[in-house]
Design a protein around this motif. Structure first.
Motif, PDB file in Angstrom:
ATOM      1  N   GLU A 120     -27.819  -0.282 -23.626  1.00  0.00           N
ATOM      2  CA  GLU A 120     -26.771  -1.159 -22.206  1.00  0.00           C
ATOM      3  C   GLU A 120     -28.373  -1.602 -21.762  1.00  0.00           C
ATOM      4  OE1 GLU A 120     -24.048  -2.104 -18.751  1.00  0.00           O
ATOM      5  OE2 GLU A 120     -23.480   0.330 -20.197  1.00  0.00           O
ATOM      6  N   GLN A 121     -29.008  -1.277 -21.251  1.00  0.00           N
ATOM      7  CA  GLN A 121     -30.125  -1.463 -20.238  1.00  0.00           C
ATOM      8  C   GLN A 121     -31.459  -2.388 -21.277  1.00  0.00           C
ATOM      9  OE1 GLN A 121     -31.144   0.718 -17.035  1.00  0.00           O
ATOM     10  NE2 GLN A 121     -32.684  -0.229 -17.203  1.00  0.00           N
ATOM     11  N   SER A 122     -31.053  -1.488 -22.273  1.00  0.00           N
ATOM     12  CA  SER A 122     -32.430  -1.797 -23.233  1.00  0.00           C
ATOM     13  C   SER A 122     -32.056  -3.008 -23.957  1.00  0.00           C
ATOM     14  CB  SER A 122     -32.768  -0.888 -23.736  1.00  0.00           C
ATOM     15  OG  SER A 122     -31.804  -0.268 -24.613  1.00  0.00           O
ATOM     16  N   GLY A 123     -30.786  -2.276 -25.091  1.00  0.00           N
ATOM     17  CA  GLY A 123     -30.587  -3.716 -25.419  1.00  0.00           C
ATOM     18  C   GLY A 123     -30.850  -2.758 -27.229  1.00  0.00           C
ATOM     19  N   VAL A 124     -31.984  -2.442 -27.700  1.00  0.00           N
ATOM     20  CA  VAL A 124     -31.605  -1.428 -28.386  1.00  0.00           C
ATOM     21  C   VAL A 124     -30.663  -0.431 -29.190  1.00  0.00           C
ATOM     22  CG1 VAL A 124     -33.600   0.550 -29.197  1.00  0.00           C
ATOM     23  CG2 VAL A 124     -34.123  -0.615 -27.152  1.00  0.00           C
ATOM     24  N   SER A 125     -30.757  -0.942 -30.735  1.00  0.00           N
ATOM     25  CA  SER A 125     -29.746  -0.286 -31.160  1.00  0.00           C
ATOM     26  C   SER A 125     -29.550   0.776 -31.202  1.00  0.00           C
ATOM     27  CB  SER A 125     -29.528  -1.706 -32.497  1.00  0.00           C
ATOM     28  OG  SER A 125     -30.387  -1.297 -33.469  1.00  0.00           O
ATOM     29  N   PHE A 126     -30.976   1.648 -31.470  1.00  0.00           N
ATOM     30  CA  PHE A 126     -30.785   3.042 -31.851  1.00  0.00           C
ATOM     31  C   PHE A 126     -30.275   3.997 -30.962  1.00  0.00           C
ATOM     32  CE2 PHE A 126     -35.329   1.994 -31.800  1.00  0.00           C
ATOM     33  CZ  PHE A 126     -35.938   3.220 -30.121  1.00  0.00           C
ATOM     34  N   PHE A 127     -29.958   3.534 -29.883  1.00  0.00           N
ATOM     35  CA  PHE A 127     -29.689   4.540 -28.761  1.00  0.00           C
ATOM     36  C   PHE A 127     -27.811   4.968 -29.309  1.00  0.00           C
ATOM     37  CE2 PHE A 127     -33.574   2.809 -26.279  1.00  0.00           C
ATOM     38  CZ  PHE A 127     -33.882   3.846 -26.422  1.00  0.00           C
ATOM     39  N   THR A 128     -27.962   5.163 -30.527  1.00  0.00           N
ATOM     40  CA  THR A 128     -26.189   5.784 -30.951  1.00  0.00           C
ATOM     41  C   THR A 128     -26.443   7.324 -30.800  1.00  0.00           C
ATOM     42  OG1 THR A 128     -26.975   5.396 -32.226  1.00  0.00           O
ATOM     43  CG2 THR A 128     -25.235   3.562 -31.051  1.00  0.00           C
ATOM     44  N   LYS A 129     -25.399   8.244 -30.806  1.00  0.00           N
ATOM     45  CA  LYS A 129     -25.247   9.807 -31.654  1.00  0.00           C
ATOM     46  C   LYS A 129     -25.825   9.672 -32.974  1.00  0.00           C
ATOM     47  CE  LYS A 129     -22.965  13.154 -28.951  1.00  0.00           C
ATOM     48  NZ  LYS A 129     -21.567  13.179 -27.981  1.00  0.00           N
ATOM     49  N   GLU A 130     -24.724   8.519 -33.924  1.00  0.00           N
ATOM     50  CA  GLU A 130     -25.641   9.027 -35.331  1.00  0.00           C
ATOM     51  C   GLU A 130     -27.222   8.204 -35.568  1.00  0.00           C
ATOM     52  OE1 GLU A 130     -23.395   6.956 -33.454  1.00  0.00           O
ATOM     53  OE2 GLU A 130     -21.650   8.119 -33.914  1.00  0.00           O
TER      54      GLU A 130
END
Ligand SMILES: Cc1cc2nc3c(=O)[nH]c(=O)nc-3n(C[C@H](O)[C@H](O)[C@H](O)COP(=O)(O)OP(=O)(O)OC[C@H]3O[C@@H](n4cnc5c(N)ncnc54)[C@H](O)[C@@H]3O)c2cc1C
Length: 481
Positions: A120-130
């Motif tokens: 949410e803060q960075s907008g970086v999409s790879f911050f997910t568990k998967e």
């Protein structure tokens, strides 16, 4: 050459023989958790890499034996640093292997709460568990991990466990990067805080850094990088060896791995603030408060695996704190205790009767790192009301735990300490609000990279090392692409 090399590594004449004339493929600044993992990845990919580290090289043969020597030899600024208002202390490692030498090697993956807030803060999409899972797996494959066995829990851990049970709180065992600690021989892991003399703790010295050096990494220790000069197809770093010899090194690419404070200080002093307005912002540290329970009987909290258990209560996580059973060597404990002279001395005599639990908060108030005109670092970092609420909720739980176990007195440590130094070069999509791109290079500088604790956009509230390792692995593929 330091003695440590001889005992640890194959004959390798690249160590401490950095070349000022050649252009390396990559220079890495800082040999800590991220720097060591990065070094291995890049050397394995066949690159010519120079690693520069301000700290000294120690190994199991010569780690400082006395706590006081370890503080001054393995940390910046003689052992301890403070924020501007001197009410929050920081421990910042300065040694070959960085935090992995002095830390407790407790490893945790981030949960959804941490990853969602990073995203949410960075907008970086790879911050997910998967997306993170394969990188966590790759990082974990480099280090042997063990759950502290129940039969080796010490008395401090038993108090923690029973106190949790009686108060209906949830707890779990800690996972640690360690191998063959042989507790039955009477080994005490508290010694590992000055470097593990049995090579049981899986520091980078015996994992990634060892492998990188044996495969041709060039390394120069006791070299503090002071300045970075960026050119279109080359980067130059200037620094001082042994506090007296000025030297410069050049490379096609630079990886900054000198930690949250180190990276910020270096870039600020090299004049990058103008082009990177968010530089030095969003600094976090998971301030921790150690609380001591004084018991009639002996507890000997420093014996065996001195950390074995952590809170696993979703309520605590929601409220923004975590608890771990912990202890510190005598100098550390003495700094936590109240009073002076006779009163302090009498308390210190009871050190073997003390149990200890720490509350570490997921801090919400971003600090900032600046440098003054002499290049000296100034940390502006305070607890806000929400942070204090989190701390108080944790301390209330600790009071309940110790009271339920019959503590005669409960002592709140004098000094909050930040051990997880994060931020300053936050990762993000937008250059105005972040410093590092989702491709791990600085906004506007395609040949300067970072993937260490400095790129965290906020405080996850979870031990950071494993995620630093995973992100570094991910970043390495962008550096050698
Ligand atoms: C006592 C303690 C216990 C901890 N326990 C845990 C734990 O159990 N689990 C966990 O996940 N985390 C723990 N941590 C935190 C963890 O160690 C850090 O988050 C981690 O080391 C950060 O990795 P890094 O690569 O960003 O930086 P570091 O590992 O700190 O490495 C940075 C390196 O860069 C070097 N450097 C800095 N500036 C320069 C310069 N200008 N020139 C050359 N070199 C430079 C430093 O000397 C240092 O060696 C602990 C920390 C401490 C202090």
């Amino acid at each position: 050459m330091a003695i440590g090399y001889q005992s640890l590594f194959n004959d390798n004449d690249s160590v401490d023989k950095a070349n000022t004339h050649k252009i390396y493929d990559v220079i890495i600044v800082g040999s800590g958790v991220s720097g060591s993992f990065m070094a291995k990845e890049l050397v394995d990919a066949g690159l010519d890499v120079l690693l520069l580290e301000a700290g000294e090289f120690f190994s199991r043969t010569n780690f400082p034996k006395k706590e006081i020597d370890a503080n001054s030899k393995l940390y910046w600024s003689g052992g301890i640093e403070f924020n501007k208002s001197a009410d929050l202390a920081f421990l910042r490692p300065k040694v070959v292997g960085g935090g992995s030498i002095v830390n407790q090697a407790l490893l945790d993956r981030f949960d959804d709460m941490a990853l969602d807030s990073f995203k949410e803060q960075s907008g970086v999409s790879f911050f997910t568990k998967e997306s993170m899972q394969p990188w966590y797996e790759k990082a974990e494959s480099e280090i042997h991990q063990e759950v502290i066995p129940k039969e080796h829990r010490n008395k401090n851990a038993e108090i923690f466990a029973k106190g949790f049970e009686e108060n209906n709180y949830l707890y779990d065992s800690l996972t640690r990067a360690q191998k063959n600690c042989a507790y039955e021989e009477g080994n005490d892991c508290i010694e590992c805080l000055s470097g593990c003399r049995r090579d049981s703790k899986q520091s980078t010295l015996i994992t990634t850094l060892k492998s990188a050096i044996n495969n041709g990494l060039h390394m120069k220790s006791l070299f503090e990088v002071k300045n970075i000069v960026h050119k279109t197809d080359e980067v130059r770093v200037d620094g001082i060896h042994l506090k007296r010899e000025y030297e410069s090194f050049r490379a096609k690419k630079l990886v900054l791995a000198s930690g949250a404070m180190g990276n910020s200080k270096l870039l600020l002093n090299s004049g990058f603030k103008k082009s990177l307005p968010a530089l030095g912002q969003n600094f976090y540290s998971h301030p921790q408060f150690m609380v001591l329970g004084l018991f009639k009987e002996q507890i000997n909290s420093g014996n065996g695996p001195f950390q074995a258990l952590k809170s696993a209560d979703p309520n605590f996580r929601r409220k923004g704190f975590k608890l771990e059973n912990v202890f510190a060597p005598p100098v550390g404990i003495s700094m936590l205790l109240p009073g002076h002279g006779e009163e302090h001395q009498q308390l210190m005599k009871k050190i073997s009767h003390m149990a200890c639990i720490e509350v570490a908060i997921r801090d919400t108030n971003p600090g900032s790192i600046k440098t003054n005109r002499h290049g000296k670092m100034i940390i502006d970092k305070k607890l806000n009301e929400e942070d204090k609420k989190r701390k108080n909720a944790g301390i209330e739980a600790i009071n309940n735990i110790f009271s339920s176990q019959g503590a005669q007195r409960i002592i709140e440590g004098n000094l909050p300490i930040g051990l997880h130094l994060m931020g300053g070069l936050g990762i993000g999509e937008r250059a105005r609000f972040s410093v590092v791109t989702p491709d791990f290079h600085l906004h506007g500088y395609k040949n300067i990279f970072a993937a260490d604790s400095s790129i965290f956009p906020n405080a996850p509230g979870i031990n950071p090392s494993l995620t630093i390792m995973a992100l570094t692995k991910m970043a390495a593929s962008k550096v050698f692409r």
